[in-house]
Enzyme design. Structure first.
Site, PDB file in Angstrom:
ATOM      1  N   SER A 187       0.849  -1.197   0.000  1.00 35.84           N
ATOM      2  CA  SER A 187       0.000   0.000   0.000  1.00 35.84           C
ATOM      3  C   SER A 187       0.877   1.237   0.000  1.00 35.84           C
ATOM      4  O   SER A 187       1.970   1.239   0.584  1.00 35.84           O
ATOM      5  CB  SER A 187      -0.901   0.028   1.237  1.00 35.84           C
ATOM      6  N   TYR A 200      -2.239  -1.545   9.997  1.00 34.14           N
ATOM      7  CA  TYR A 200      -2.323  -1.855   8.573  1.00 34.14           C
ATOM      8  C   TYR A 200      -1.037  -1.445   7.851  1.00 34.14           C
ATOM      9  O   TYR A 200      -0.470  -2.215   7.072  1.00 34.14           O
ATOM     10  CB  TYR A 200      -3.525  -1.134   7.955  1.00 34.14           C
TER      11      TYR A 200
END
Length: 321
Positions: A187, A200
């Protein structure tokens, strides 16, 4: 005086050369088809099958379609069998390729022996580790996460353990044949420490470092391993934001990212996301981590989630009428 002048001239020349080389390397990203061309048979030359985790929707689904369009048979994996069967029918009907489904929940602990058994006879040339979950759709501080202990386990199992285990299952066959491609989806927020996305973001940093280390270990075996770190892609995880120059559809993002497959062990997947990554890393962390900035981010996501909920309710009401 002459030595001082020579020192500064040499220093200036070194700086110019350094940034000149960086500019040249960056300019290659503007023309991926020219600098990183792939032959029409590149993917099929790797093997008969591609395996894509988290492929019932979003980026994973787009990778499965794209690889099938390249002539590969695909194994698609996700939690819900009914959805997988529908996607499999769409892929096979559109591309004519064989599609195998494996329904599994990567947040659980012991799912990999069954997966390995179902994959053991396949000549797998491409693996896309896409499956992943957010601790919460609303950005929040670590200790404010609901059911924190369960969430920690689920995020680590799904975002970290699944990738490592899938590589363990498939990498031996690739090393034996001396070819293969592994794409691990990270990400863009892993580019910097990301408050409100701490768990995350950390899981995606692991994805990047694991991918880069693995590439260094196995590149001499003819295996290409790359971490792909997207920013905005219109998926359920991102609240299905409207597509624009920055937020891409899953199909457009995957099409772009495959063009950068030979651009190194990490890519942001598209030129707009490459520029975003550069900008994000150029802003002082004191600015990005300011409480007012974090509060604005949290309020923005909450607003978008409310708008999405209202839109879904309106759509559901219209369908009933």
């Amino acid at each position: 005086m002459d030595r001082i002048e020579l020192f500064f001239i040499s220093l200036g020349s070194a700086v110019i050369v350094y940034y000149g080389v960086k500019l040249l390397l960056f300019s290659r990203m503007l023309f991926p088809k020219l600098w990183f061309p792939l032959s029409k048979t590149f993917f099929t030359s790797m093997g008969d099958w591609a395996v894509v985790t988290g492929s019932s929707e979003g980026i994973g689904r787009a990778y499965a379609f794209a690889l099938a369009e390249q002539g590969m048979n695909v194994v698609i994996m996700s939690r819900t069998k009914a959805v997988l069967d529908q996607v499999a029918e769409e892929i096979s009907g559109t591309t004519g390729q064989c599609v195998k489904t494996i329904a599994t929940d990567f947040t659980n602990e012991n799912v990999f022996s069954e997966i390995q058994e179902q994959l053991k006879d396949l000549n797998i040339g491409v693996l896309v580790n896409n499956v992943g979950i957010l601790p919460s759709y609303i950005p929040s501080k670590f200790l404010e996460t609901e059911e924190l202990d369960k969430t920690i386990t689920k995020v680590i199992n799904c975002n970290v353990k699944s990738m490592v285990k899938m590589c363990k299952i498939i990498l031996p066959g690739m090393t034996n044949r001396g070819k293969g491609v592994i794409v691990n989806i990270s990400s863009g927020i892993a580019s910097i420490p990301s408050p409100l996305f701490t768990l995350y973001g950390a899981s995606k940093v692991f994805v990047e470092r694991f991918s880069q280390g693995l590439q260094a270990e196995y590149k001499d075996n003819g295996i290409l391993i790359q971490a792909v770190a997207p920013f905005g892609v219109s998926t359920r995880m991102a609240g299905y934001q409207r597509t624009n120059a920055v937020t891409l559809s899953p199909e457009d993002f995957v099409k772009n990212s495959l063009q950068y497959l030979q651009a190194g062990d990490k890519t942001y997947g598209s030129i707009c996301h490459i520029i975003l990554g550069w900008l994000l890393q150029s802003i002082p962390l004191k600015v990005l981590h300011a409480e007012s900035v974090l509060q604005c981010l949290q309020n923005y996501v909450k607003k978008k989630m409310r708008q999405q909920s209202v839109s879904e309710l309106t759509s559901e009401k219209s369908n009933k009428e």
